[in-house]
Design a protein around this motif. Structure first.
Motif, PDB file in Angstrom:
ATOM      1  N   THR A 178       0.817  -1.215   0.000  1.00 33.65           N
ATOM      2  CA  THR A 178       0.000   0.000   0.000  1.00 33.65           C
ATOM      3  C   THR A 178       0.851   1.267   0.000  1.00 33.65           C
ATOM      4  O   THR A 178       0.321   2.371  -0.202  1.00 33.65           O
ATOM      5  CB  THR A 178      -0.929   0.027   1.235  1.00 33.65           C
ATOM      6  N   SER A 179       2.161   1.117   0.209  1.00 31.97           N
ATOM      7  CA  SER A 179       3.040   2.290   0.148  1.00 31.97           C
ATOM      8  C   SER A 179       3.240   2.758  -1.293  1.00 31.97           C
ATOM      9  O   SER A 179       3.639   3.899  -1.525  1.00 31.97           O
ATOM     10  CB  SER A 179       4.398   1.978   0.783  1.00 31.97           C
ATOM     11  N   LYS A 180       2.970   1.875  -2.260  1.00 32.31           N
ATOM     12  CA  LYS A 180       2.945   2.300  -3.655  1.00 32.31           C
ATOM     13  C   LYS A 180       1.625   3.027  -3.868  1.00 32.31           C
ATOM     14  O   LYS A 180       0.561   2.418  -3.860  1.00 32.31           O
ATOM     15  CB  LYS A 180       3.042   1.101  -4.595  1.00 32.31           C
ATOM     16  N   ARG A 181       1.685   4.335  -4.055  1.00 29.14           N
ATOM     17  CA  ARG A 181       0.459   5.119  -4.073  1.00 29.14           C
ATOM     18  C   ARG A 181       0.595   6.349  -4.952  1.00 29.14           C
ATOM     19  O   ARG A 181       1.707   6.780  -5.260  1.00 29.14           O
ATOM     20  CB  ARG A 181       0.098   5.534  -2.642  1.00 29.14           C
ATOM     21  N   THR A 182      -0.535   6.872  -5.326  1.00 34.39           N
ATOM     22  CA  THR A 182      -0.591   8.098  -6.120  1.00 34.39           C
ATOM     23  C   THR A 182      -1.202   9.201  -5.275  1.00 34.39           C
ATOM     24  O   THR A 182      -2.235   9.003  -4.625  1.00 34.39           O
ATOM     25  CB  THR A 182      -1.423   7.891  -7.396  1.00 34.39           C
TER      26      THR A 182
END
Length: 405
Positions: free
Chosen positions: A265-269
């Protein structure tokens, strides 16, 4: 029925050594125990005892496997320091831990454990030795959370020592390390954050501080940003990676390691507010001037934040400038990571929905956000109750006015 041998019938040591390297034998002693025996590639014979022939066969298989893998310890008096170094490399090379974790573990062990316990033979290490270590660390002012982490690392290393048949029992097993304590979060108020941003003007990390205290990005996420991760047309920033600094170790030079973010979830926009877009555009224009000035010496990594030659930002440089900005703003001494806490706290105090903040920070679930920033919720509750009370009073007045007509 088991046929036992006498001393005269025991295999002669010289006879057993005629086996090729890696070959093993099993024999029964006069006392009824079985012995799994193997001559290692160093020429030393390793023996392990068992109660049954079946158990001895399993131990011989393990010996052969360890010998083939190069993990067979032939020194009876291996020191704890040597073993811990060996354990760290085995865990790293087998990909059981990340390189960054390896460096972190190595730092804790070499700074706090090996100087005290390093010269004790592994097989002579006792719980008393370890308990004295914890007491000494506590007396030296080492935080309980740090001692708890050291206990976790050391216990894991000694568990593997048991599994690899180097020791019979883990001396950490029945010890009580200090409990990990929830540390009080340090953060800046909205006014203090504005002071810091103002004081940071002119520093090379001006926009780094702005992103951290406004969006709650982690240091590694900021330093891993590339210009491809920012879409000015859409006004969005995408977190795709994190950068870790690996200090010199084991004779190797320092390096910067790019990995996936901390969690999925740290991959985010993130949608960028206008003031951050304008700051980043100004920063890009300044970087272009530096690139032209550097000429052939510029290293093109397409990094948003870099040195004057395009290289990764040194942690020591960032730390020095950050502390300087804090002092200039006359603010308390905090960690850079506390800017992330500051961003979350400020947004919560502004009444921003917790779910939005969870997604902004990249937490796996909303309970993590609520647990970390529980210090804000009492104020939020009071504000909510005041607002509820106001709505009630307005509604109540309306009823009275209607009833009086």
């Amino acid at each position: 029925m088991v046929q036992r041998t006498t001393n005269s019938e025991l295999p002669a040591r010289n006879a057993r050594q005629k086996n090729d390297y890696g070959d093993g034998t099993i024999y029964e002693r006069q006392d009824g125990r079985f012995v799994a025996s193997l001559r290692s590639s160093t020429g030393k014979r390793i023996e392990r005892y068992a109660k049954t022939r079946k158990e001895a066969k399993e131990k011989l298989k393990q010996l052969i496997h360890e010998n083939e893998q190069g993990s067979l310890v032939t020194e009876r008096n291996q020191k704890i320091g040597d073993y811990l170094d060996y354990w760290l490399k085995m865990r790293r090379d087998s990909l059981a831990i990340k390189v960054t974790t390896y460096v972190s573990y190595s730092s804790y062990l070499h700074r706090n454990v090996i100087p005290v316990l390093g010269n004790i033979p592994l097989q002579q290490l006792t719980g008393t030795h370890i308990q004295k270590l914890y007491t000494a660390l506590r007396n030296d002012g080492i935080a309980p959370n740090t001692i708890h982490l050291i206990h976790t690392i050391l216990s894991a290393a000694l568990n593997d020592a048991v599994r690899w048949h180097r020791i019979a029992l883990n001396p950490c097993k029945h010890l009580t390390a200090p409990r990990a304590q929830r540390t009080e979060i340090k953060y800046l108020t909205h006014e203090q954050a504005m002071q810091l941003v103002e004081a940071a003007k002119g520093y090379r990390i001006e926009q780094i501080i702005l992103l951290a205290v406004s969006l709650g990005l982690r240091k590694g996420e900021i330093l891993g940003l590339r210009w491809d991760d920012i879409d000015f047309d859409q006004g969005i920033l995408t977190v795709r990676r994190t950068v870790s600094y690996i200090p010199p170790h084991d004779g190797e030079l320092h390096m910067y390691l790019e990995t996936d973010p901390k969690t999925a979830t740290s991959k985010r926009t993130i949608i960028l507010p206008t003031f951050i877009q304008e700051a980043l555009k100004a920063h890009r224009a300044q970087q272009l001037q530096e690139r032209l000035k550097a000429g052939k010496e510029w290293e093109q990594h397409n990094l948003v934040f870099c040195s004057m030659l395009g290289k990764h930002v040194k942690p020591s440089s960032l730390r020095t400038q950050f502390k300087g900005a804090l002092q200039k703003a006359n603010l308390p001494d905090i960690r850079f990571h506390d800017l992330r806490h500051s961003a979350a706290t400020i947004l919560l105090s502004m009444g921003v929905n917790v779910k939005v903040i969870q997604e902004l920070l990249g937490h796996a679930n909303i309970s993590i956000t609520l647990n970390i920033y529980s210090h804000v919720t009492p104020t939020m509750q009071r504000d909510a109750m005041k607002e509820l009370d106001q709505h009630y009073q307005i509604a109540r007045k309306g009823e009275i006015m209607v009833g009086s007509v």
